[in-house]
Scaffold this motif. Structure first.
Motif, PDB file in Angstrom:
ATOM      1  N   ARG A  61      49.831   9.638 -21.336  1.00 28.98           N
ATOM      2  CA  ARG A  61      49.813   8.177 -21.438  1.00 28.98           C
ATOM      3  C   ARG A  61      48.439   7.677 -21.888  1.00 28.98           C
ATOM      4  NH1 ARG A  61      50.103   7.030 -16.342  1.00 28.98           N
ATOM      5  NH2 ARG A  61      52.306   7.613 -16.255  1.00 28.98           N
ATOM      6  N   ASP A  62      47.383   8.232 -21.283  1.00 22.93           N
ATOM      7  CA  ASP A  62      46.023   7.795 -21.621  1.00 22.93           C
ATOM      8  C   ASP A  62      45.677   8.086 -23.073  1.00 22.93           C
ATOM      9  OD1 ASP A  62      45.751   6.986 -19.019  1.00 22.93           O
ATOM     10  OD2 ASP A  62      44.572   8.723 -18.373  1.00 22.93           O
ATOM     11  N   GLN A  63      46.224   9.191 -23.599  1.00 24.37           N
ATOM     12  CA  GLN A  63      45.924   9.571 -24.980  1.00 24.37           C
ATOM     13  C   GLN A  63      46.993   9.101 -25.964  1.00 24.37           C
ATOM     14  OE1 GLN A  63      44.251  13.697 -25.291  1.00 24.37           O
ATOM     15  NE2 GLN A  63      44.385  13.701 -23.055  1.00 24.37           N
ATOM     16  N   LYS A  64      47.935   8.307 -25.424  1.00 22.00           N
ATOM     17  CA  LYS A  64      48.984   7.688 -26.249  1.00 22.00           C
ATOM     18  C   LYS A  64      49.823   8.717 -27.012  1.00 22.00           C
ATOM     19  CE  LYS A  64      46.679   3.219 -26.795  1.00 22.00           C
ATOM     20  NZ  LYS A  64      45.747   3.448 -25.686  1.00 22.00           N
TER      21      LYS A  64
END
Length: 403
Positions: A369-372
């Protein structure tokens, strides 16, 4: 089920961190009353994380994790320190062991900051007070999130156990897998293929846990193979509430199971049980927009001997190529191997994660999620590629207003 038979993924994971010779292994042995960890005056005795499933009263079934020293040296030492930090991703409760005769060091402060960032419940354990004088206040002062102990004499070890038990996650996982979707006396049909990859003489963990959850709910399970599913459904005295299948048989099972019977897979149940079902369903949408040359990471939470027809390394890549019609590159990881840098990948497809605890599974989702980077799982991806994802989500109340 006895405490000793509880799967590791369902046990509270207690990570023990600290510098070399702070007494981490001695604290583990004192807590458990057993010689589980090797104790030595030679710095660096523990060179890799060591996991031991056991029972720790008054808490119950746990996994104790002894980690390498945070002050290890050299190129190999740096790798060991990285391993220690990675253990935080599966740690439910952290114990930071500090040598009372030395006090808090830079290494201790660094990992404590990381523990707090990850919101992991923790206790600072100031060990070896027998060497400094038990009346000396020291760092911990026996209050809040710290305690002064002596692993050698047993001083305050009982109190440490009590504090660990109070930090244990309070969420009741009972019936969360499938039981809270059922009513007493519901009939559930489980479809379990028996092929070369199936273990001899036993069911795999997701199947075992699902059966247990059904029993806990007061429902009834019937287990069959996909080849006998049609005759099994015809022979039953009443209509099943739900059919749960191994994901690789999804297409055939969907064709055989009447539309008025709920259908899902073990893998999808685990996506909801340990991760974020909504997020992994959304991640499956990336399958429709993959392009030539895109890299797909297929990650499994366990390590096993791969045989001909392995779902992760053979079946899934072939199904994805057929579905997308694209020339894709596949990368495979297993066990504790999960890349910190996910930027090279266009999509991550993860197994159900039955061998990972909830914290580690959510950590992996969080990294994506953080790195999309879109992330989905085996069952959701297979259902999507077979055009039956909407049907496979019908058992779940959270999707009723969407599908």
């Amino acid at each position: 089920m006895s405490l000793n038979s509880v799967p590791s993924a369902q046990r509270v994971h207690i990570g023990i961190f600290g510098k070399r010779n702070a007494g981490k292994s001695s604290v583990i042995n004192a807590l458990t009353g057993q010689s589980l960890a090797i104790v030595s005056d030679v710095p660096g005795t523990t060179t890799d994380p060591v996991l031991k499933a056991m029972e720790l009263l008054p808490l119950g079934p746990v996994v104790m994790i002894d980690t390498p020293g945070l002050d290890d040296e050299g190129e190999l030492g740096e790798l060991r320190i990285q391993k220690a930090y990675q253990i935080l991703n599966k740690t439910d409760i952290a114990l930071l062991v500090i040598d009372a005769s030395v006090g808090v060091t830079e290494e201790d402060s660094a990992i404590l900051e990381r523990i707090r960032e990850k919101k992991i419940p923790y206790i600072v354990v100031e060990n070896k007070i027998d060497l400094t004088g038990e009346k000396e206040e020291g760092l911990a002062k026996d209050s809040g999130d710290s305690i002064r102990v002596s692993a050698r004499t047993g001083k305050n070890i009982y109190e440490l156990k009590e504090r660990i038990a109070r930090l244990a996650p309070q969420e009741d996982m009972t019936l969360k897998l499938v039981g809270n979707l059922l009513c007493p006396e519901d009939l559930i049909v489980l479809v379990v293929p028996i092929d070369l990859a199936a273990p001899k003489g036993r069911l795999i963990l997701p199947q075992q846990q699902t059966i247990r959850d059904i029993l806990e709910a007061g429902a009834v399970s019937v287990v069959t193979r996909e080849t006998e599913l049609k005759s099994t459904l015809a022979a039953l005295g009443k209509k099943p509430r739900m059919v749960i299948t191994d994901s690789q048989a999804f297409k055939k099972v969907s064709e055989v199971t009447p539309e008025d019977i709920l259908l899902t897979s073990f893998s999808i149940l685990f996506a909801r049980y340990k991760g974020d079902l909504m997020e992994t369903v959304q991640g499956a949408g990336k399958l429709r927009s993959l392009g030539n040359g895109d890299r797909v990471l297929i990650s499994e939470g366990c390590t096993h001997h791969r045989q001909c027809g392995d779902i992760g390394t053979e079946k899934l890549p072939q199904w994805i190529r057929n579905f997308t019609g694209k020339d894709l590159e596949f990368v495979f990881t297993s066990g504790t191997e999960f890349p910190q840098d996910l930027s090279p990948y266009s999509l991550i497809i993860h197994c159900g994660g039955c061998m990972l605890n909830e914290r580690e599974m959510k950590y992996r989702l969080g990294c994506a999620r953080d790195q999309k980077i879109p992330m989905t799982n085996y069952g959701i991806a297979i259902a999507c590629m077979n055009g039956i994802l909407t049907r496979a989500l019908q058992p779940f109340p959270e999707f009723q207003d969407i599908i």
